[in-house]
Every structure is written in C-alpha cells, then in structure tokens.
Write a protein that holds these residues in place. Structure first.
Motif, PDB file in Angstrom:
ATOM      1  N   GLU A   1       0.810  -1.215   0.000  1.00 25.50           N
ATOM      2  CA  GLU A   1       0.000   0.000   0.000  1.00 25.50           C
ATOM      3  C   GLU A   1       0.848   1.272   0.000  1.00 25.50           C
ATOM      4  O   GLU A   1       0.314   2.375  -0.127  1.00 25.50           O
ATOM      5  CB  GLU A   1      -0.929   0.017   1.227  1.00 25.50           C
ATOM      6  CG  GLU A   1      -1.907  -1.130   1.290  1.00 25.50           C
ATOM      7  CD  GLU A   1      -3.028  -0.986   0.265  1.00 25.50           C
ATOM      8  OE1 GLU A   1      -3.112   0.088  -0.369  1.00 25.50           O
ATOM      9  OE2 GLU A   1      -3.792  -1.948   0.095  1.00 25.50           O
ATOM     10  N   VAL A   2       2.143   1.141   0.193  1.00 27.22           N
ATOM     11  CA  VAL A   2       3.022   2.309   0.227  1.00 27.22           C
ATOM     12  C   VAL A   2       3.129   2.891  -1.176  1.00 27.22           C
ATOM     13  O   VAL A   2       3.441   2.188  -2.137  1.00 27.22           O
ATOM     14  CB  VAL A   2       4.420   1.918   0.753  1.00 27.22           C
ATOM     15  CG1 VAL A   2       5.414   3.058   0.552  1.00 27.22           C
ATOM     16  CG2 VAL A   2       4.336   1.534   2.225  1.00 27.22           C
ATOM     17  N   ARG A   3       2.857   4.179  -1.299  1.00 23.18           N
ATOM     18  CA  ARG A   3       3.005   4.829  -2.600  1.00 23.18           C
ATOM     19  C   ARG A   3       4.463   5.208  -2.851  1.00 23.18           C
ATOM     20  O   ARG A   3       4.957   5.067  -3.967  1.00 23.18           O
ATOM     21  CB  ARG A   3       2.111   6.073  -2.678  1.00 23.18           C
ATOM     22  CG  ARG A   3       0.626   5.749  -2.639  1.00 23.18           C
ATOM     23  CD  ARG A   3       0.210   4.896  -3.852  1.00 23.18           C
ATOM     24  NE  ARG A   3      -1.227   4.635  -3.846  1.00 23.18           N
ATOM     25  CZ  ARG A   3      -1.772   3.537  -3.388  1.00 23.18           C
ATOM     26  NH1 ARG A   3      -1.002   2.572  -2.896  1.00 23.18           N
ATOM     27  NH2 ARG A   3      -3.072   3.370  -3.416  1.00 23.18           N
ATOM     28  N   ALA A   4       5.159   5.692  -1.820  1.00 20.00           N
ATOM     29  CA  ALA A   4       6.577   6.016  -1.999  1.00 20.00           C
ATOM     30  C   ALA A   4       7.284   5.976  -0.655  1.00 20.00           C
ATOM     31  O   ALA A   4       6.744   6.415   0.365  1.00 20.00           O
ATOM     32  CB  ALA A   4       6.749   7.393  -2.635  1.00 20.00           C
ATOM     33  N   LEU A   5       8.476   5.426  -0.676  1.00 21.10           N
ATOM     34  CA  LEU A   5       9.417   5.507   0.438  1.00 21.10           C
ATOM     35  C   LEU A   5      10.681   6.116  -0.140  1.00 21.10           C
ATOM     36  O   LEU A   5      11.264   5.571  -1.085  1.00 21.10           O
ATOM     37  CB  LEU A   5       9.704   4.128   1.023  1.00 21.10           C
ATOM     38  CG  LEU A   5      10.804   4.073   2.098  1.00 21.10           C
ATOM     39  CD1 LEU A   5      10.388   4.869   3.334  1.00 21.10           C
ATOM     40  CD2 LEU A   5      11.117   2.628   2.475  1.00 21.10           C
ATOM     41  N   VAL A   6      11.074   7.263   0.404  1.00 15.08           N
ATOM     42  CA  VAL A   6      12.190   8.025  -0.143  1.00 15.08           C
ATOM     43  C   VAL A   6      13.256   8.184   0.933  1.00 15.08           C
ATOM     44  O   VAL A   6      12.956   8.563   2.063  1.00 15.08           O
ATOM     45  CB  VAL A   6      11.714   9.407  -0.643  1.00 15.08           C
ATOM     46  CG1 VAL A   6      12.886  10.259  -1.112  1.00 15.08           C
ATOM     47  CG2 VAL A   6      10.685   9.236  -1.749  1.00 15.08           C
ATOM     48  N   ALA A   7      14.502   7.880   0.584  1.00 13.96           N
ATOM     49  CA  ALA A   7      15.627   8.012   1.505  1.00 13.96           C
ATOM     50  C   ALA A   7      16.650   8.952   0.900  1.00 13.96           C
ATOM     51  O   ALA A   7      17.137   8.712  -0.208  1.00 13.96           O
ATOM     52  CB  ALA A   7      16.266   6.649   1.787  1.00 13.96           C
ATOM     53  N   ALA A   8      16.948  10.038   1.618  1.00 13.41           N
ATOM     54  CA  ALA A   8      17.902  11.045   1.137  1.00 13.41           C
ATOM     55  C   ALA A   8      17.565  11.485  -0.285  1.00 13.41           C
ATOM     56  O   ALA A   8      18.431  11.648  -1.132  1.00 13.41           O
ATOM     57  CB  ALA A   8      19.325  10.529   1.217  1.00 13.41           C
ATOM     58  N   GLY A   9      16.274  11.661  -0.546  1.00 16.67           N
ATOM     59  CA  GLY A   9      15.818  12.160  -1.822  1.00 16.67           C
ATOM     60  C   GLY A   9      15.690  11.126  -2.920  1.00 16.67           C
ATOM     61  O   GLY A   9      15.250  11.450  -4.027  1.00 16.67           O
ATOM     62  N   GLN A  10      16.045   9.871  -2.647  1.00 19.10           N
ATOM     63  CA  GLN A  10      16.016   8.824  -3.669  1.00 19.10           C
ATOM     64  C   GLN A  10      14.949   7.774  -3.344  1.00 19.10           C
ATOM     65  O   GLN A  10      14.884   7.296  -2.210  1.00 19.10           O
ATOM     66  CB  GLN A  10      17.373   8.147  -3.785  1.00 19.10           C
ATOM     67  CG  GLN A  10      18.478   9.056  -4.288  1.00 19.10           C
ATOM     68  CD  GLN A  10      18.185   9.583  -5.689  1.00 19.10           C
ATOM     69  OE1 GLN A  10      17.822   8.817  -6.585  1.00 19.10           O
ATOM     70  NE2 GLN A  10      18.327  10.883  -5.877  1.00 19.10           N
ATOM     71  N   PRO A  11      14.112   7.403  -4.324  1.00 23.80           N
ATOM     72  CA  PRO A  11      13.082   6.394  -4.063  1.00 23.80           C
ATOM     73  C   PRO A  11      13.676   5.035  -3.691  1.00 23.80           C
ATOM     74  O   PRO A  11      14.629   4.571  -4.318  1.00 23.80           O
ATOM     75  CB  PRO A  11      12.338   6.309  -5.404  1.00 23.80           C
ATOM     76  CG  PRO A  11      12.624   7.590  -6.099  1.00 23.80           C
ATOM     77  CD  PRO A  11      14.012   7.955  -5.693  1.00 23.80           C
ATOM     78  N   VAL A  12      13.086   4.437  -2.686  1.00 26.03           N
ATOM     79  CA  VAL A  12      13.423   3.070  -2.279  1.00 26.03           C
ATOM     80  C   VAL A  12      12.282   2.134  -2.669  1.00 26.03           C
ATOM     81  O   VAL A  12      12.505   1.075  -3.251  1.00 26.03           O
ATOM     82  CB  VAL A  12      13.698   3.002  -0.768  1.00 26.03           C
ATOM     83  CG1 VAL A  12      13.953   1.561  -0.332  1.00 26.03           C
ATOM     84  CG2 VAL A  12      14.884   3.886  -0.395  1.00 26.03           C
ATOM     85  N   LEU A  13      11.045   2.523  -2.329  1.00 24.33           N
ATOM     86  CA  LEU A  13       9.837   1.818  -2.768  1.00 24.33           C
ATOM     87  C   LEU A  13       8.973   2.791  -3.552  1.00 24.33           C
ATOM     88  O   LEU A  13       8.945   3.984  -3.255  1.00 24.33           O
ATOM     89  CB  LEU A  13       9.044   1.284  -1.571  1.00 24.33           C
ATOM     90  CG  LEU A  13       9.681   0.217  -0.680  1.00 24.33           C
ATOM     91  CD1 LEU A  13       8.734  -0.133   0.460  1.00 24.33           C
ATOM     92  CD2 LEU A  13      10.026  -1.020  -1.482  1.00 24.33           C
ATOM     93  N   TRP A  14       8.245   2.244  -4.526  1.00 26.66           N
ATOM     94  CA  TRP A  14       7.313   3.063  -5.310  1.00 26.66           C
ATOM     95  C   TRP A  14       6.170   2.161  -5.739  1.00 26.66           C
ATOM     96  O   TRP A  14       6.401   1.090  -6.281  1.00 26.66           O
ATOM     97  CB  TRP A  14       8.001   3.652  -6.534  1.00 26.66           C
ATOM     98  CG  TRP A  14       7.323   4.870  -7.095  1.00 26.66           C
ATOM     99  CD1 TRP A  14       6.295   4.882  -7.997  1.00 26.66           C
ATOM    100  CD2 TRP A  14       7.609   6.237  -6.792  1.00 26.66           C
ATOM    101  NE1 TRP A  14       5.931   6.171  -8.286  1.00 26.66           N
ATOM    102  CE2 TRP A  14       6.731   7.028  -7.566  1.00 26.66           C
ATOM    103  CE3 TRP A  14       8.541   6.870  -5.971  1.00 26.66           C
ATOM    104  CZ2 TRP A  14       6.742   8.428  -7.512  1.00 26.66           C
ATOM    105  CZ3 TRP A  14       8.554   8.258  -5.913  1.00 26.66           C
ATOM    106  CH2 TRP A  14       7.661   9.016  -6.677  1.00 26.66           C
ATOM    107  N   SER A  15       4.953   2.570  -5.440  1.00 27.94           N
ATOM    108  CA  SER A  15       3.770   1.745  -5.730  1.00 27.94           C
ATOM    109  C   SER A  15       3.913   0.349  -5.118  1.00 27.94           C
ATOM    110  O   SER A  15       3.512  -0.646  -5.726  1.00 27.94           O
ATOM    111  CB  SER A  15       3.538   1.631  -7.238  1.00 27.94           C
ATOM    112  OG  SER A  15       3.166   2.867  -7.779  1.00 27.94           O
TER     113      SER A  15
END
Length: 262
Positions: free
Chosen positions: A147-161
């Motif tokens: 269900e996570v739309r985005a997980l961003v670490a230091a400005g960079q996507p880790v998870l998306w959709s």
C-alpha cells in the motif's frame, strides 16, 4: 485488462497498481539536479513548530528537504521541478522517532527525522485512509508495504507503488565483512593522542592494537574503514567506532594524530 484512472494518479487494474510512474521515470533519469516536488499532500511533519499541513507541498533538492508548505507548486515550472501529485495521500517522516511519538522530546532541535527544511529528505507516502497519525502511517510500511506509494531516503526512491524502485540502494550483506586490503591506505600507522596516553596502531591486514597508559595490547581486534568512519570489532567481542576528521582520528573521547608522538 481493465484499468481505472483515479484522481490521485493511481491506475488500478486486475494485476497491477501504478502511481505517478511518469514522475518516477523522471526521477530515475534525473542527472541534472532537478528539484522534486511532492505536491498536494496532507503532511504530518512531526516538527512541533510546523505541525500538520493540509494540502501542502514538499520540495527536495538532492538529498535535502528545502521547502514545505502550501503554494510551492506554483513555482515548479520556474524551477523545472519533477512534480509528484500526492492528492489523497499523507506524507510522514520515514524515520521512526518513538521518543517523539511518546512526547519525550524537550527541545525542537532534539527531534529526529522530522520533515523540516534543512533535514535529509527521508519521507513516506501512504493513502490518507492508512494515516490516522504518524505511527499508523509508518506501520503501513511494515504490515502492508504493497500500500506504500513512496518511500524516499535522502531524496532517492526506495519503494514506489509498493515495489522496489529502480536503482534503489540495497542493504549491506549481513555478517562480519572480509578483511580489507589497506596496504596503500594513508591511514595505516600509529595514531597517538595529545597526551601520549593512547597509542592505536592500524595495520594493513585490518587489525588494530592499542597501548593505553603504557599498557601494551590493552585492546586488540579487527577494523574496517568506510569513508571517514572506522568500525572496530574487539577480540573481546564488543563493537566501537571512530571518525577521521581534519587529520585526526576521534575515538571514544580521544583525538589522535598519525605519528604525533614517538
């Protein structure tokens, strides 16, 4: 396949869910330093000064969060920003600060992982329905990652959709790493504090040997250097660390220099 386009930019089909894929492609190809703007979100900043912002924008430049609040999207075209439409979404800090969640931070500057301009861009985007508060939004990552739309670490996507983002960083392998080849490292030698109490010898085979107050072999073990950080694993079984700063090795309250004393 049947596909429905929702007002949040999500496409729902029989076997796939996508969200702002065009923006993700732009972020992945972003080698020109374009800002990234998460727009139109409900934002739970965890910052006691800023608080909760409905309909807000979050501006990232590189690894830093540089702006937050309503109306930033109006300048997105001027700055050639990549816009991620977060309508219907809540954004919270990706870093879990359980002390802050329990109300145990006495000063604003003590808060860890708040969505505050100047902090690292670590953020989590989930649907409003899964974000009654920061704790429930963060729990979604652990219990319902799809269900996570985005997980961003230091400005960079880790998870998306709900899936791994392209080119995401990966965690180091578990376990004690192999010894490094440090034969050409300028940091090999004996590091000595200003009072001559602590002598720490770093050898090319990844071993260290400390003399303390004239007591030889007070501590011995293995070490690894990663950038300006050094990690120690003592033969007694405990871990410690140090940092190289401006020609000094700082460790356990000592500031040492290479060959500073005989």
């Amino acid at each position: 396949m049947s596909v429905t386009h929702t007002e949040t930019g999500t496409e729902v089909g029989t076997d796939t869910v996508t969200w702002n894929n065009k923006a993700l492609d732009e972020i992945a190809a972003n080698d020109a330093g374009r800002p990234v703007l998460f727009a139109n979100a409900r934002v739970l900043t965890m910052d006691p000064l800023i608080g909760t912002l409905p309909g807000a924008d979050i501006l990232l430049v590189g690894a830093l969060l540089v702006g937050i609040g309503p109306g930033i999207v109006t300048a997105a075209g001027d700055d050639n920003a990549i816009v991620v439409d977060c309508t219907g979404m809540t954004v919270v800090p990706a870093v879990v600060d359980t002390i802050a969640l329990a109300g145990g931070r006495g000063q604003r500057a003590d808060y860890v992982g708040t969505l505050t301009p100047g902090n690292t861009g670590d953020l989590l985007v989930v649907p409003d329905s899964l974000a009654a508060d920061v704790a429930s939004a963060q729990a979604t990552l652990l219990t319902r990652p799809e269900e996570v739309r985005a997980l961003v670490a230091a400005g960079q996507p880790v998870l998306w959709s709900g899936t791994d983002a392209p080119g995401r960083a990966t965690a180091p392998e578990a376990g004690i790493p192999a010894a490094q080849d440090l034969s050409n490292s300028p940091r090999i030698g004996v590091w000595i504090d200003e009072n001559g109490f602590l002598h720490q010898e770093l050898t090319p085979d990844g071993r260290y040997d400390e003399t303390r107050g004239g007591r030889p072999h007070a501590y011995e073990g293995r070490y690894w250097i990663d950038g300006d950080r050094i990690d120690y694993l003592d033969d007694l079984g405990f871990w410690a660390f140090g940092e190289f700063r401006g020609g000094e090795l700082r460790h356990a309250g000592y500031a040492m220099r290479l060959g500073a004393r005989a």
